[in-house]
Design a protein around this motif. Structure first.
Motif, short mmCIF file in Angstrom:
data_model
loop_
_atom_site.label_atom_id
_atom_site.label_comp_id
_atom_site.label_asym_id
_atom_site.label_seq_id
_atom_site.Cartn_x
_atom_site.Cartn_y
_atom_site.Cartn_z
N ILE A 294 1.12 -1.00 0.42
CA ILE A 294 -0.06 0.05 -0.07
C ILE A 294 0.93 1.00 -0.15
O ILE A 294 0.63 2.07 -0.62
CB ILE A 294 -0.87 0.12 1.33
CG1 ILE A 294 -2.09 -1.18 0.70
CG2 ILE A 294 -2.01 1.23 1.51
CD1 ILE A 294 -3.19 -1.83 2.37
N ARG B 262 0.94 7.39 11.51
CA ARG B 262 1.59 6.29 10.49
C ARG B 262 2.74 5.57 10.42
O ARG B 262 2.71 4.27 10.38
CB ARG B 262 0.11 6.46 9.29
CG ARG B 262 0.15 6.00 8.28
CD ARG B 262 -1.26 5.33 9.34
NE ARG B 262 -1.91 4.15 8.11
CZ ARG B 262 -2.94 3.87 8.44
NH1 ARG B 262 -3.32 4.45 9.27
NH2 ARG B 262 -3.81 3.53 7.65
N HIS C 235 2.71 -7.96 4.30
CA HIS C 235 3.59 -6.73 5.42
C HIS C 235 2.38 -6.50 5.89
O HIS C 235 1.39 -6.41 5.55
CB HIS C 235 3.84 -5.45 4.29
CG HIS C 235 5.15 -4.53 5.27
ND1 HIS C 235 4.35 -4.04 6.39
CD2 HIS C 235 5.37 -4.82 4.94
CE1 HIS C 235 5.72 -3.53 6.72
NE2 HIS C 235 6.91 -4.35 6.22
N PHE D 218 1.73 -4.35 8.04
CA PHE D 218 1.57 -2.69 7.37
C PHE D 218 -0.13 -2.68 6.37
O PHE D 218 -1.21 -2.17 6.86
CB PHE D 218 2.47 -1.82 7.32
CG PHE D 218 1.60 -0.74 7.31
CD1 PHE D 218 1.72 0.66 7.78
CD2 PHE D 218 1.82 0.19 5.41
CE1 PHE D 218 1.54 1.51 8.16
CE2 PHE D 218 0.99 1.07 5.60
CZ PHE D 218 1.33 1.69 5.76
N ASP D 219 0.34 -3.72 5.72
CA ASP D 219 -0.58 -3.41 4.68
C ASP D 219 -1.76 -4.63 5.69
O ASP D 219 -2.97 -3.33 4.77
CB ASP D 219 -0.56 -4.48 3.29
CG ASP D 219 0.63 -3.79 2.63
OD1 ASP D 219 0.40 -2.59 2.68
OD2 ASP D 219 2.00 -4.65 1.72
N THR E 262 -3.87 -1.90 7.43
CA THR E 262 -4.57 -0.74 7.16
C THR E 262 -5.71 -1.39 6.19
O THR E 262 -6.87 -0.20 6.25
CB THR E 262 -3.61 -0.43 5.61
OG1 THR E 262 -2.10 0.32 6.66
CG2 THR E 262 -3.84 0.92 5.22
N ASP F 108 -8.70 -1.62 9.13
CA ASP F 108 -8.79 -0.40 9.68
C ASP F 108 -9.94 0.04 9.27
O ASP F 108 -10.52 0.60 9.49
CB ASP F 108 -7.45 0.38 9.25
CG ASP F 108 -7.90 2.18 10.36
OD1 ASP F 108 -8.58 1.91 10.86
OD2 ASP F 108 -7.63 2.92 9.42
N THR G 21 -0.11 -2.99 14.00
CA THR G 21 0.70 -3.72 13.00
C THR G 21 2.78 -3.24 13.88
O THR G 21 2.02 -2.17 13.94
CB THR G 21 1.10 -3.38 12.07
OG1 THR G 21 0.91 -1.60 11.48
CG2 THR G 21 -0.45 -4.39 11.51
N GLY G 22 3.28 -3.91 13.14
CA GLY G 22 4.87 -3.46 14.08
C GLY G 22 5.80 -4.05 14.95
O GLY G 22 4.80 -5.31 14.46
N HIS G 23 7.21 -3.53 15.11
CA HIS G 23 7.48 -4.09 16.00
C HIS G 23 7.35 -4.68 17.53
O HIS G 23 7.25 -5.10 18.23
CB HIS G 23 8.11 -3.82 16.01
CG HIS G 23 9.19 -2.29 15.90
ND1 HIS G 23 8.61 -1.87 17.27
CD2 HIS G 23 9.49 -1.47 15.15
CE1 HIS G 23 9.23 -0.79 17.46
NE2 HIS G 23 9.86 -0.51 16.35
N PRO H 252 9.64 -7.87 10.12
CA PRO H 252 9.77 -6.42 10.28
C PRO H 252 8.98 -6.26 10.90
O PRO H 252 8.93 -4.85 12.38
CB PRO H 252 9.31 -6.17 9.18
CG PRO H 252 8.60 -6.93 8.32
CD PRO H 252 9.57 -8.60 8.93
#
Lengths: 139, 409
Positions: free
Chosen positions: A76, A117, B346, B348-349, B352, B355, B363-365, B378
């Motif tokens: 994205i 973000r 990923h 993050f995708d 998103t 959401d 999402t993330g570490h 990641p």
């Protein structure tokens, strides 16, 4: 096309995509079709570290026009990068410096530019401007 | 046995106004409770009541309002002491949160450490339970040891003797991993620390809301939690410390409230718990945290545990039906958290697109970068549950996952 015309074009294209699914399918498509940059270009100095997704940005100047090459590990993010590159590619550093990026808000993706973000896009816009400053000074 | 409130999720949801809202026109599904929890009406009302009726600075005023505010603040301390089964309310120090509390211990108890001493942590710690110890080790020329984990996200207890010794002065570990959901055998870990003469510091940020805590039974030296993860306000947290250590430890910060007498030549310090509470504290936060604890105490904790473990297992079982799913943390002892990735996507995708469907995941570490390095990823997508979440929400989340994956692949 000027930066202004490019942004108007993108806004018009997105007006046809009236729900979130269509919009994001389009962005994902753009992300998939953006050519990957070579691994050797994914250097530390080209890396924009977002908290979550990474963005790499490289640029070249040809006949006073800037051309950008960028990539991300998130699709994205990559799709939005493709839009940004489309707007700025082939423009002069001076025009890039004087431009204002407003299309992202207009197509309803403003949340992707928020600092929270953490996807590196905000820094990417800054880096594009920095590249323009660097090259405008040279000229 | 006292009469406890019936555990009905439908009724509980009525207590949380923020759950009744639409996000992008869809019902909010809030699965980011590991980051922070929503607040019940009783907590919201108490914030309003404090500022509209009782607002005054505490501990020094002779006037009516100050007395009222002081009483409420100190009552809250007692409520928290009872909730944790501390031997005295003087062992309850108000902090800004778990991170603040760990820093307090690292800076204050840390003063008692000498060159060559060791601090032991584990490989699944939050950055907040890593960095303050690294800073301490740098300051006092001590070394930091890390107890490793296996692929399932469990501590390698069989190897612990390679990492702990008479040199170990502090053993700091999380009760429940914020990234993996692993529940560590903390009583055993406390015993291990004591066997070598080290103090045991328990990071309770992810356990206070999921498990009943009895600090005397655990026999831990310190236990920390944050108010906002247990249905209370942000900016307030608790450090429980055994009185014998708190007495020995030098003050962490200087200022008002923590002093007995100040002259330009010398200052003597106030007694516990005030010695560690310099400056005007987060009065409203402290009082409202007490209300949050009261809210939770209405229920039989066993019911909360059962419900949240059921949600965790249910979500995990359904997630396993996805092709290419990798779930991080496959310990049998796990609750509250399901962390995962879909191969080729990923986090993050995925986050998103979830959401956009009204689902709040993280999402993330998750502030556990060394853990991400261990799994060579990641980040992850993390669902974390609270007592107000439902199976229906998980069903909706699974269908939203299905749609998101179809869009991304």
């Amino acid at each position: 096309m000027s930066i202004e015309e490019k942004q108007k074009q993108i806004i018009e294209d997105f007006e046809l995509l009236d729900d979130w699914e269509l919009k994001y399918e389009h962005i994902i498509e753009l992300g998939k079709s953006l050519p990957q940059i070579e691994d050797k270009k994914k250097t530390e100095s080209n890396l924009i570290e977002g908290c979550q997704s990474k963005v790499w940005l490289d640029s070249v100047l040809k006949e006073n026009k800037l051309y950008f090459f960028a990539d991300s590990d998130a699709i994205i993010t990559k799709g939005i990068i493709a839009l940004l590159i489309d707007v700025f590619n082939g423009q002069s550093p001076e025009d890039i410096l004087n431009s204002e990026v407003y299309f992202i808000n207009q197509i309803g993706l403003q949340e992707h530019l928020s600092p929270t973000r953490a996807n590196g896009l905000l820094s990417m816009v800054k880096k594009i401007k920095m590249e323009a400053i660097k090259n405008a000074t040279v000229n | 046995m006292e009469n406890k409130r019936r555990f009905s999720v439908r009724e509980i949801r009525e207590d949380f106004p923020s759950l009744r809202q639409l996000v992008y026109g869809k019902n909010l599904v809030y699965f980011d409770n590991g980051a922070t929890s929503q607040k019940p009406q009783s907590v919201l009302d108490s914030i309003n009541k404090f500022y509209s009726k009782d607002n005054a600075n505490i501990h020094r005023g002779v006037h009516h309002l100050s007395q009222k505010a002081t009483n409420e603040f100190e009552e809250s301390r007692k409520t928290i002491a009872r909730f944790l089964n501390a031997s005295t309310h003087e062992e309850i120090i108000f902090t800004k949160g778990t991170t603040d509390g760990i820093n307090l211990i690292a800076f204050s108890f840390g003063e008692l450490l000498k060159e060559g001493d060791e601090v032991l942590i584990t490989a699944m710690e939050h950055h907040s339970n890593i960095v303050p110890w690294q800073m301490l080790c740098e300051r006092k020329k001590c070394s930091l040891k890390v107890l490793p984990i296996n692929e399932n996200g469990e501590l390698l207890l069989e190897e612990i003797d390679q990492y702990i010794s008479e040199k170990t002065k502090i053993f700091a570990f999380t009760h429940i991993s914020n990234t993996l959901g692993t529940v560590n055998p903390i009583k055993e870990l406390v015993q291990k620390a004591h066997q070598f003469g080290a103090v045991a510091v328990v990071d309770g940020a992810q356990s206070i809301q999921h498990k009943p805590i009895d600090v005397q039974d655990l026999n831990c030296d310190f236990y920390l939690f944050s108010g906002h993860k247990v249905y209370g306000p942000t900016g307030i947290g608790v450090l429980y410390g055994k009185e014998k250590w708190l007495e020995k430890m030098p003050p962490y910060q200087g200022g008002g409230d923590m002093i007995k007498k100040v002259t330009f030549q010398k200052t003597t310090y106030n007694e516990l718990p005030f010695k560690f509470e310099a400056g005007t504290p987060h009065i409203a936060g402290g009082i409202c945290l007490g209300k949050a604890i009261e809210y939770l105490s209405q229920f039989n904790f066993h019911d909360i545990e059962k419900h949240e473990t059921m949600l965790t297992d249910y979500a995990q079982d359904l997630l396993y039906t996805f092709e290419d799913i990798v779930i991080y943390g496959e310990s049998k002892h796990k609750t509250g958290v399901v962390s995962f990735n879909i191969e080729g996507i990923h986090p993050f995708d995925l986050g998103t697109l979830l959401d956009k469907q009204g689902i709040a995941v993280r999402t993330g570490h998750h502030c556990t970068q060394p853990l991400m390095d261990f799994y060579k990823i990641p980040g992850t997508v993390r669902c974390s549950f609270a007592l107000y979440n439902t199976k229906e929400e998980i069903d909706f989340f699974i269908s939203a996952m299905d749609k998101s994956i179809r869009m991304l692949k």
